[in-house]
Structure formats: C-alpha cells, structure tokens
Design an enzyme around this catalytic site. Structure first.
Site, PDB file in Angstrom:
ATOM      1  N   GLU B  33       0.499  -1.464  -0.025  1.00  0.00           N
ATOM      2  CA  GLU B  33      -0.059   0.093  -0.370  1.00  0.00           C
ATOM      3  C   GLU B  33       0.612   1.198   0.229  1.00  0.00           C
ATOM      4  O   GLU B  33       2.256   1.397   1.000  1.00  0.00           O
ATOM      5  CB  GLU B  33      -1.276   0.217   1.158  1.00  0.00           C
ATOM      6  CG  GLU B  33      -1.866   1.197   1.576  1.00  0.00           C
ATOM      7  CD  GLU B  33      -2.323   1.803   0.318  1.00  0.00           C
ATOM      8  OE1 GLU B  33      -3.802   0.984  -0.003  1.00  0.00           O
ATOM      9  OE2 GLU B  33      -2.403   2.931   0.294  1.00  0.00           O
ATOM     10  N   THR B  42     -10.529   5.302  -3.217  1.00  0.00           N
ATOM     11  CA  THR B  42     -11.605   5.233  -3.672  1.00  0.00           C
ATOM     12  C   THR B  42     -12.728   4.342  -3.428  1.00  0.00           C
ATOM     13  O   THR B  42     -14.000   4.381  -2.794  1.00  0.00           O
ATOM     14  CB  THR B  42     -11.373   4.172  -5.315  1.00  0.00           C
ATOM     15  OG1 THR B  42     -10.845   4.935  -6.057  1.00  0.00           O
ATOM     16  CG2 THR B  42     -12.549   4.135  -5.448  1.00  0.00           C
ATOM     17  N   SER B  47     -20.070   5.223  -1.688  1.00  0.00           N
ATOM     18  CA  SER B  47     -21.064   5.070  -1.365  1.00  0.00           C
ATOM     19  C   SER B  47     -21.733   3.335  -0.403  1.00  0.00           C
ATOM     20  O   SER B  47     -22.552   3.994   0.667  1.00  0.00           O
ATOM     21  CB  SER B  47     -22.465   5.102  -1.948  1.00  0.00           C
ATOM     22  OG  SER B  47     -22.398   6.401  -2.859  1.00  0.00           O
ATOM     23  N   HIS B  51     -24.275  -3.628  -4.144  1.00  0.00           N
ATOM     24  CA  HIS B  51     -25.874  -3.603  -5.667  1.00  0.00           C
ATOM     25  C   HIS B  51     -26.417  -4.718  -5.858  1.00  0.00           C
ATOM     26  O   HIS B  51     -25.212  -5.881  -5.012  1.00  0.00           O
ATOM     27  CB  HIS B  51     -25.455  -3.286  -6.522  1.00  0.00           C
ATOM     28  CG  HIS B  51     -24.373  -1.846  -6.816  1.00  0.00           C
ATOM     29  ND1 HIS B  51     -25.888  -0.146  -6.858  1.00  0.00           N
ATOM     30  CD2 HIS B  51     -23.670  -1.158  -6.794  1.00  0.00           C
ATOM     31  CE1 HIS B  51     -25.373   0.612  -6.735  1.00  0.00           C
ATOM     32  NE2 HIS B  51     -23.957   0.258  -6.255  1.00  0.00           N
ATOM     33  N   ARG B 313     -14.092   7.462  -9.604  1.00  0.00           N
ATOM     34  CA  ARG B 313     -14.276   6.293  -9.848  1.00  0.00           C
ATOM     35  C   ARG B 313     -12.652   5.345 -10.583  1.00  0.00           C
ATOM     36  O   ARG B 313     -13.207   7.021 -11.638  1.00  0.00           O
ATOM     37  CB  ARG B 313     -15.723   6.349 -10.415  1.00  0.00           C
ATOM     38  CG  ARG B 313     -16.870   6.525  -9.500  1.00  0.00           C
ATOM     39  CD  ARG B 313     -18.192   6.239 -10.209  1.00  0.00           C
ATOM     40  NE  ARG B 313     -19.040   6.882  -9.720  1.00  0.00           N
ATOM     41  CZ  ARG B 313     -19.817   8.007  -9.398  1.00  0.00           C
ATOM     42  NH1 ARG B 313     -18.700   9.574  -9.727  1.00  0.00           N
ATOM     43  NH2 ARG B 313     -20.527   8.070  -9.291  1.00  0.00           N
ATOM     44  N   ILE B 338     -12.255  -0.576 -11.903  1.00  0.00           N
ATOM     45  CA  ILE B 338     -13.061  -1.181 -10.774  1.00  0.00           C
ATOM     46  C   ILE B 338     -13.349  -0.043 -10.082  1.00  0.00           C
ATOM     47  O   ILE B 338     -13.371   0.823  -9.302  1.00  0.00           O
ATOM     48  CB  ILE B 338     -12.803  -2.152  -9.836  1.00  0.00           C
ATOM     49  CG1 ILE B 338     -11.644  -3.324 -10.595  1.00  0.00           C
ATOM     50  CG2 ILE B 338     -13.686  -2.597  -9.026  1.00  0.00           C
ATOM     51  CD1 ILE B 338     -11.802  -3.889 -10.872  1.00  0.00           C
ATOM     52  N   SER B 340     -18.047   0.952 -10.082  1.00  0.00           N
ATOM     53  CA  SER B 340     -18.850   0.575  -9.643  1.00  0.00           C
ATOM     54  C   SER B 340     -19.710  -0.547 -10.128  1.00  0.00           C
ATOM     55  O   SER B 340     -19.705  -0.142 -11.612  1.00  0.00           O
ATOM     56  CB  SER B 340     -20.044   1.681  -9.095  1.00  0.00           C
ATOM     57  OG  SER B 340     -21.775   1.114  -8.725  1.00  0.00           O
ATOM     58  N   CYS B 403     -15.000  10.918  22.069  1.00  0.00           N
ATOM     59  CA  CYS B 403     -15.823  11.118  21.441  1.00  0.00           C
ATOM     60  C   CYS B 403     -16.731  10.672  21.357  1.00  0.00           C
ATOM     61  O   CYS B 403     -18.197  10.619  21.216  1.00  0.00           O
ATOM     62  CB  CYS B 403     -16.046   9.989  19.700  1.00  0.00           C
ATOM     63  SG  CYS B 403     -17.343  11.485  18.641  1.00  0.00           S
TER      64      CYS B 403
END
Lengths: 419, 484
Positions: B33, B42, B47, B51, B313, B338, B340, B403
């Site tokens: 990474e 991303t 969201s 799906h 995206r 990659i 949605s 918090c």
C-alpha cells in the site's frame, strides 16, 4: 448491578450556565444538587478563554475566562453543590432518569428536576457547505483556541479566518500575538457576526482586514491547506467569480456560528424551537416536559457570558424551588425584525418581572420592542450579533394582558422607528 | 530482497479481498500500500452500497461479479463482523418512459440471476417507504441490495489476512516492475520483491502499474463524485436505498441509508476528471439537493449536512472491469477499472484472481489452519447500559468517552492504535471518533493526546493522514525568549 443515585436537581454541564443554575438551585432550597460534567474541570469553555472582557455586567470588573469561572466554581462549592467531573451523561429520559459514565463506572441517576446546561458546539465546514479539498489545517476557531491556550501549540503560521463570529475575532488577535500572520477575516454577510468591540479590539487594532460580503469558494491543498479562494458577492448575493482571488495560507479557522447541543433533549423527547435550536421554554426556563429546565447556550446562543449567568441563576432558582409547573397557556412568537424569542410559552398568572430575549435578523437603527402591541423597550441600534434582553415590568405586563387576554398567541416584535 | 509467491498491489477493498482470499492457501503473500494507512483511495470515498446486480448488461464482468459478490459479501461481512445491513433498494420511475426502462432492468436482473427482484406499483412503494415522493409511478424492488461500511470491510479483510500470514507493507509505492526470469521484480523504495505473480489492484494507479510492463490495455478515465452525509437525526427518513431511473453512465444520485445509521446523498458523476480531483463544489451540492429532494421531498436542507467528501471512480475506458493476465506480462494479473459495482464485486473479483493465478501455474493448497473470522471489535455506542457498565467495571479506559457525538471511548481508540492507526484519520476510520456531527471539534485534541501517548510522539509529529498533513506547526512551550 448499576448503582442508582437519587438527587433533587441534576444539572447537565458545568459551564457558566450549569454552575450558576446549580448554585441558585441550592440557594433556593434544593437539598442534593449534582452537576455532571464530561470534562475534567468545571467552567465549560471558559478555561480556554484567557482574554478579558468577562464579568462587566455581573461583577462590574473585567475578568479573564478562567477568573470568571473560578468565582462561580467557588460559589457553587460553598453552596454545597456536588461535582461529578469526567462524567458524561449518556442518556436522559422524559422520566428524568440519567445514565452517567463516571470515573467510578456507569451510574443511574433519578432526579426530581433536571437542568439542561450542555452549551453549544461550533458549526463546521460541511455545515456551511464549504467547498474544496479536505486537507489538514482546517479548524473550528474554538478547537484552535484550545490548541493554543490549553495545549500550547500553534496550529499554523498563515491564517485565513472564515466567518466573523466572536471566537474567530478573538483568535485573530490571539494568533497574531503568537506570531502567526492572519491574512483576512472573510464574512459572507455585509456586517460582522461578532460584537462591535471585538471587531475593534481584535481586528482594527491589529490591522487585520475584514472582508465583508465575500463568499469562501473553496479550501485548497492536498495534505495541508495551501490557500482559500474567496469572491465578493453581487447585489443578488451571488459570488462574482470573475473577481475571485486566492489567498495563500496554511491554516483556515471557521467561526461561522454555534449550534445548541440538544442531543439529550431530543432523547428525552422535549419540544425544540427550530428558530433557536434550543428547547421551547416558559418564563421559568421549564421545557415541555415538567421538571426539565434549560438555560445558557443550550437554550439559545448568547453573546455575553454575563447574560448566561443571569439567565441560568433565574432558571436554577425555579428548578431548586418546590413550586408546581407554570400553566403555559400563552404562546410567544417573533415578529418584525425579531428572529426568535425566548421564552416561547408564558403562564398568564406569572408574577413579573421576567426576562424576554431576542435577536434581530438584520441591523437597524433606533428600534422599539413590542410585546402584544405594548412597547416594552427601546434600543438606539440593533445588531444580529447582540442579544436583546428585556425585563418586562409589572405595569407593562398588565397592559399586555389587557390587550390580548389570558389565552392565545402573543407577538414579540422589534421594529425600526421611523424618523 | 524477498521472494514471495504473490504480491498484491493496493490496499483498497479489491486488494484486501484478494490478499485475504490467498491467505487461505499455502502461499507467501505481500500486500503493498503506498499510503501510511488504508484504505485511503476509492474504497474510502465510497457509497457503501451492496448492489443487487440488475444494472449491468448480461455477459459483462460487472454483471457476473456483482450478483456473485452480493452473495459472498453478505457472508463475508458476517464472518468479519463488519457493519452490514440488507436494506434492499428501490429504483423509482416517475414517467411511463422510466417505467419502461425499469421493466428492461427487471429482465436484465432476471438474466443476471438476481434473486427476488420485483416490479411494484407506486402505491406499494409508498407503503414500503412512506417518505418517498408521491409522484412515483412504479418501482423496482431489489430485496438483496444492502449497505456495508466500505472502509471497515477493507480494514477487516486486511486484519484477517494478516492474521492468516499475509505481510502488509505500508508506505510502499511501486516504482517499477521488471521481469526477472520466471519471476516479476516489484521495486519499492524500501525493498524489491521477486514474485511468481503480481496482482494489479492499484485502483487509480492501475494504469501506471500496467504501463510499467508496456501494457496499454488498462486505460482509466476517472469520474469524480461528491457525497454529503446527514446527521443521524434524519437516519430513518428512508430504510431502503433509493435510486432514480438513471439514463447516464452512473446509477444516478441516490438517497443511501448507511450501515452506520446516517443518510448519505450522492454521488455526482463528473466524467474525465483528473486523478487528484478530490474536491466538493457548490454546484455539486445543488445538483444533489435537487435530485434527492425529487426522490424524498422531506429531506432536510444543508444545515443537516455533517460531512462532505469527493471520491474518484477508477473507471476503465471500456466501461467494464479489466480482470485477467496482462497481455504483455503473464505474471501480472489485473484487477483494474474497478468502479461501481466494485465494492459489491470485490469478493467475487478475488475469487476470479485466484482462478487466474492457478491458470498461470500457481499451486493453491489449503492451509491446515486458517482463521475464517475476525472477532467483533467493541462498539461502545451500540451497547446497552448493562454491557457498558460491565466494560467500564473491567477497564477504566471505557469510562472515558472521548468522542461525544459517536460515543467512542478511550479503550476503543487505544485498540485502534494497536491495530495500526497512526493518524487522526486512521483512528477515525477504525472507531468513528471525529465522524459525527461536530466533526472532531471537541475530540481532536483528546485523540491527539492519546496518539501522542501511545505512539510516544510529540504533537508536532502527529498528522491527519501522513507526512505533510501535520496538525500543529509549533510547540509554544519550546519557544525561547523572554517571559517563557
């Protein structure tokens, strides 16, 4: 087993409102008064307000925030108020039961009366739809104030302040004194959000430009802030993009308003006034749930801590007395230039004097304050940044009742006088 | 120098799912990474929708992997204790033309193998979602759609992969790929890895990785999307994810109940964006406000927005996922382009990568011992008083709520640091401290104090998200001079 504690008055929050309310409740005769404070020391936001200007009304002298807080902490302790520090109220029910996470673990509290004094929080970038990237170096003014005055760190060297609320103005001066360069205070409205005295003492005295009627279009920077883009507004209130300018900086402070922290009030299910963001209360500060009161910035955002103290002392006295709740048959609504009014309910049988507070929507010259058509006060000038507090006198109240009767809806109006 | 069997490039949800899938087998895996923590690309600005799979044309990789991924992800979220809710989705039509489009999608969904899909009347839709616009004519109800916390999913996958032997290397951007005999050399600033196989799950960086071996088949056209998160007070306005009948490339601007109980509005879809265009705009919000209020008229105004962000995206020029071996370098397997439904498809993409790995000659033998699950992290805010009291009695760090908006305790933050959080954002993604309505206004200094203590770092070395994002610039107590 979760321990259960019974108190006469539970005060939530040990800021200036909670301290004054708790002290007054004890003095009014309540036996066991406990204040629950989530921070490690009492005083709320005052310990980080090391500038002076506090106490002019209450003590007729200029104190710093910590000094002002200290006087009330001493008073409260002498009055026999019980302090629960590092103790966060996790929940509040309409039956006045609290769950509190304390240094001793979780405790349940049942209270005959509850005083809400949780204060407020600062509006954030997302709240005002501040556009651009999300780099490090964007702080609310209060967070920056805590970093500098309590933790002892400088958040940045080249600063733009978005919004001209009082904490932003105070921090403009504070950061300048610490060697940072405050390049501008950018205000969307055509007038400042903070008190006139702060504009003078914190900006003008230090030559910091105040850019009124300017939109902040975006924050720039990948990892740390590198600048902000601002643009003046045209007559219709739209930014003039052709006159946009970029101000390089490494830090952005936001001073764009305060929001009463009413999450516990919502849990309890009491009625809130969308105009103030606080509870709808009667002349005693009692909410729509009998036995739950509210005062200070959780009720309405104040301009001066002295007024918080005055309001909270009055509310604390009612909460600490054993009197039955008011009858609340009159509704009070704002009109004219008045943006809101507190209280929102009145009891026809109330005994004056009592206090009404309001703020105007826009600045204006000499104005009258009318209650149910009766003039109850005059002001030479009115500004949105300044609260208008009026003590309604017995004579005026008799006139108001004669005018509207003892039921229905009363209007509180602020109107500019025609020359 | 090291000689792992597999190097996975990219710690987003696809790389994480792939590394975790390999971890079941007797192979040495390194996960690279480039950032100091993950997931920061991303996957983070996602969201979070799982799906159902009726949107993409049968025969595409997206259609195939979305429907399978939907099933796999449900199980994965349970195994790894990741916040997930199968809330279902409603795609709504306002006009006869849109209703016709819904019928088309219904048929497409059936062809793709989406279970329990149904077309319902506006009245039935209103019964399911009372706050839906009254003008809705018809709706496509997909009960298998869900929502998941995308960053918690990626973090949990990586945590589980590491538990099962995967080596995670942070701050390791790939600088070059070079064939070295049967192996492929992966050069990073710290080390070179000679791997039998390399998986390109580099997200927005996948095009650059492919070019390192002269492969031009991965062409990315980033599309920027803005999202706005609302205060939890409004979290129950709708239960299901509400989609319009979108006409363009994306699935349109949605009302999304998140796995954590907020509503999220968005995303916009800006084609041909730059690779670093992570900004929000006034126009973006205006478009989202108008589009979502058409779906749910009682949505609150901007005063309810507590967070806003933009994501990119990693859309491929072909419009479909690019999965499979590179034509110029058989040791490099792409999981690229990659967008949605990439989050949904991630576990199925991982399966397919393993298939390609075997086809390329890698032997995959199951480990005798493999931990499928991840213990549930303590989430103080979700517990009742009894459970909170018990935690507090056992450990004083649970008595300190750091918090206040999301009710995160000191104990949870210390645990997050133990899990690898080194920055404010790292703590935030793992615990939600600073993610609530005050956006860290109250807890930032408290979290800084805990980070400084646990990592033994001065405040001036603490960052929001790695080097260059320092939070404060100077310790005033160390200033010399008079009066100090």
């Amino acid at each position: 087993m979760i321990p259960l504690l019974s108190v006469d008055v539970a005060v939530i929050g040990a800021g200036p409102a909670g301290l004054a309310a708790a002290t007054a409740a004890r003095q009014a005769g309540a036996e066991r008064v406990a204040v629950f404070e989530r921070l490690g020391e009492p005083g709320g936001i005052l310990p980080q307000c090391i500038h002076n200007g506090f106490g002019l009304h209450v003590f007729q002298e200029e104190l710093t925030g910590p000094e002002y807080a200290e006087r009330f902490v001493v008073q409260a302790r002498e009055a026999g108020v019980e302090f629960w520090l590092n103790s966060m109220v996790l929940s509040l029910s309409a039956e006045r039961r609290l769950s509190v996470m304390s240094p001793q673990g979780l405790v349940h509290v049942e209270a005959a009366r509850v005083v809400l004094a949780m204060g407020c929080r600062e509006r954030t970038g997302p709240n005002i739809l501040l556009g651009g990237a999300r780099p490090a170096g964007v702080f609310t003014a209060g967070t920056a104030q805590r970093l500098v005055n309590v933790e002892g760190y400088l958040p940045g060297r080249e600063v733009v302040i978005v919004g001209s609320g009082d904490i932003g103005l105070i921090m403009a001066r504070r950061l300048t004194l610490e060697g940072a360069r405050v390049k501008a205070v950018v205000e969307l409205l055509p007038y400042p959000g903070g008190l006139a005295r702060n504009v003078r003492q914190c900006l003008e005295d230090f030559g910091i430009p105040l850019r009124l009627a300017h939109a902040t279009l975006s924050v720039e920077g990948r990892r740390r802030v590198s600048g902000v883009v601002i643009a003046p507004l045209d007559e219709t209130g739209r930014p003039v993009l052709s006159r946009a300018e970029q101000i390089p900086c490494d830090t952005v402070l936001l001073s764009v308003g305060l929001i009463p922290e009413n999450e516990l009030s919502r849990q309890a299910g009491l009625e809130l006034d969308p105009r103030t963001g606080g509870a709808a209360v009667d002349e005693r500060g009692e909410t729509s749930i009998p036995g739950i009161f509210a005062c200070g910035n959780v009720l309405q955002v104040h301009d001066l801590v002295d007024y918080v103290t005055a309001e909270a002392s009055a509310v604390g006295r009612w909460a600490g007395s054993s009197q039955a709740s008011g009858s609340r048959e009159l509704a009070l609504v704002p009109g004219g230039n008045a943006r809101y009014v507190v209280p929102q309910r009145l009891s026809a049988g109330l005994v004056p004097p009592f206090t009404i507070s309001t703020r105007v929507q826009r600045p204006a010259g000499a104005s009258v304050v009318r209650l149910g058509g009766v003039v109850i006060a005059r002001r030479a000038v009115v500004r949105p940044a300044e609260m208008i507090r009026v003590d309604v006198k017995p004579g005026d109240w008799t006139k108001v009742l004669a005018e509207v009767g003892s039921e229905g809806c009363l209007r509180l109006e602020v109107e500019e006088e025609r020359p | 120098m090291s000689y792992p069997d597999v190097v996975v490039i990219g710690g987003g949800v696809v790389g994480a799912a792939t590394a975790r899938a390999f971890s079941r087998y007797q192979v040495d895996v390194v996960l690279l990474e480039k950032e100091p923590d993950l997931p920061w690309g991303t996957t983070r600005a996602n969201s979070g929708i799982v799906h159902s799979g009726h949107y993409d044309r049968p025969g595409t990789a997206k259609a195939r992997l979305c429907v399978r991924g939907n099933r796999l992800l449900r199980r994965l979220a349970a195994e790894l204790n990741v916040p997930y809710r199968q809330n279902g989705s409603l795609t709504v039509a306002f006009t006869p033309e849109e209703a016709a489009k819904l019928s088309e999608w219904y048929a497409r969904g059936r062809a793709n193998g989406v279970p329990r899909l149904r077309l319902i009347s506006g009245r039935t839709a209103a019964r399911l979602e009372p706050n839906l616009a009254k003008e809705v004519l018809r709706a496509l109800h997909a009960p298998t759609a869900g929502v998941v916390s995308p960053y918690e999913l990626a973090l949990a996958l990586v945590e589980n992969a590491v538990t099962n032997g995967v080596e995670l290397r942070l701050e390791s951007p790939v600088e070059g790929l070079r064939p070295a005999g049967k192996r492929l050399e992966v050069a990073t600033p710290g080390e070179s890895y000679f791997a039998r196989l390399v998986v390109n799950a580099a997200g927005l960086g996948a095009e650059g990785v492919a070019r390192m071996v002269g492969d031009e088949t991965v062409a990315l056209r980033p599309r920027r999307g803005e999202e706005y998160l609302l205060d939890k007070v409004y979290g129950s306005l709708v239960t299901r994810t509400i989609f319009p009948t979108a006409a363009g490339y994306s699935k349109g601007i949605l009302v999304i109940p998140t796995a954590e109980g907020n509503l999220m509005l968005g995303p916009t879809d800006v084609p041909d964006s730059g690779f670093e265009d992570l900004f929000t705009t006034a126009e973006g919000y205006a478009a989202i406000a108008a589009a979502t209020r058409r779906l749910v008229p009682s949505l609150p105004g901007p005063e309810a927005v507590i967070a806003s962000f933009a994501g990119l995206r990693a859309t491929s020029a072909t419009g479909d996922f690019v999965i499979g071996p590179s034509p110029t370098c058989p040791q490099l397997i792409h999981a690229a382009g990659i967008d949605s439904p990439g989050l949904t498809a991630a576990p199925a993409i991982a399966e397919e990568i393993l298939f390609h790995a075997q086809a390329a000659g890698l032997k995959l033998q199951k480990k005798r011992e493999w931990r499928r699950g991840r213990p549930a992290p303590v989430r103080f805010r979700e517990l009742d008083d009894k459970a909170r009291a018990a935690l507090a009695a056992a450990d004083p760090a649970y008595r300190h709520v750091v918090c206040r908006c999301e009710l995160v305790t000191e104990a949870e933050i210390v645990e997050a640091v133990r899990q690898g959080a080194r920055t404010l954002d790292g703590v935030k993604l793992r615990t939600r401290a600073g993610m609530g309505r005050c956006q860290g206004g109250f807890c930032t200094t408290k979290v800084m104090a805990i980070l400084a203590r646990e990592l033994d770092l001065p405040y001036t070395a603490l960052t929001k998200r790695g080097l260059g994002s320092e939070i404060v610039v100077e310790d005033l107590a160390r200033r010399g001079g008079e009066g100090r």
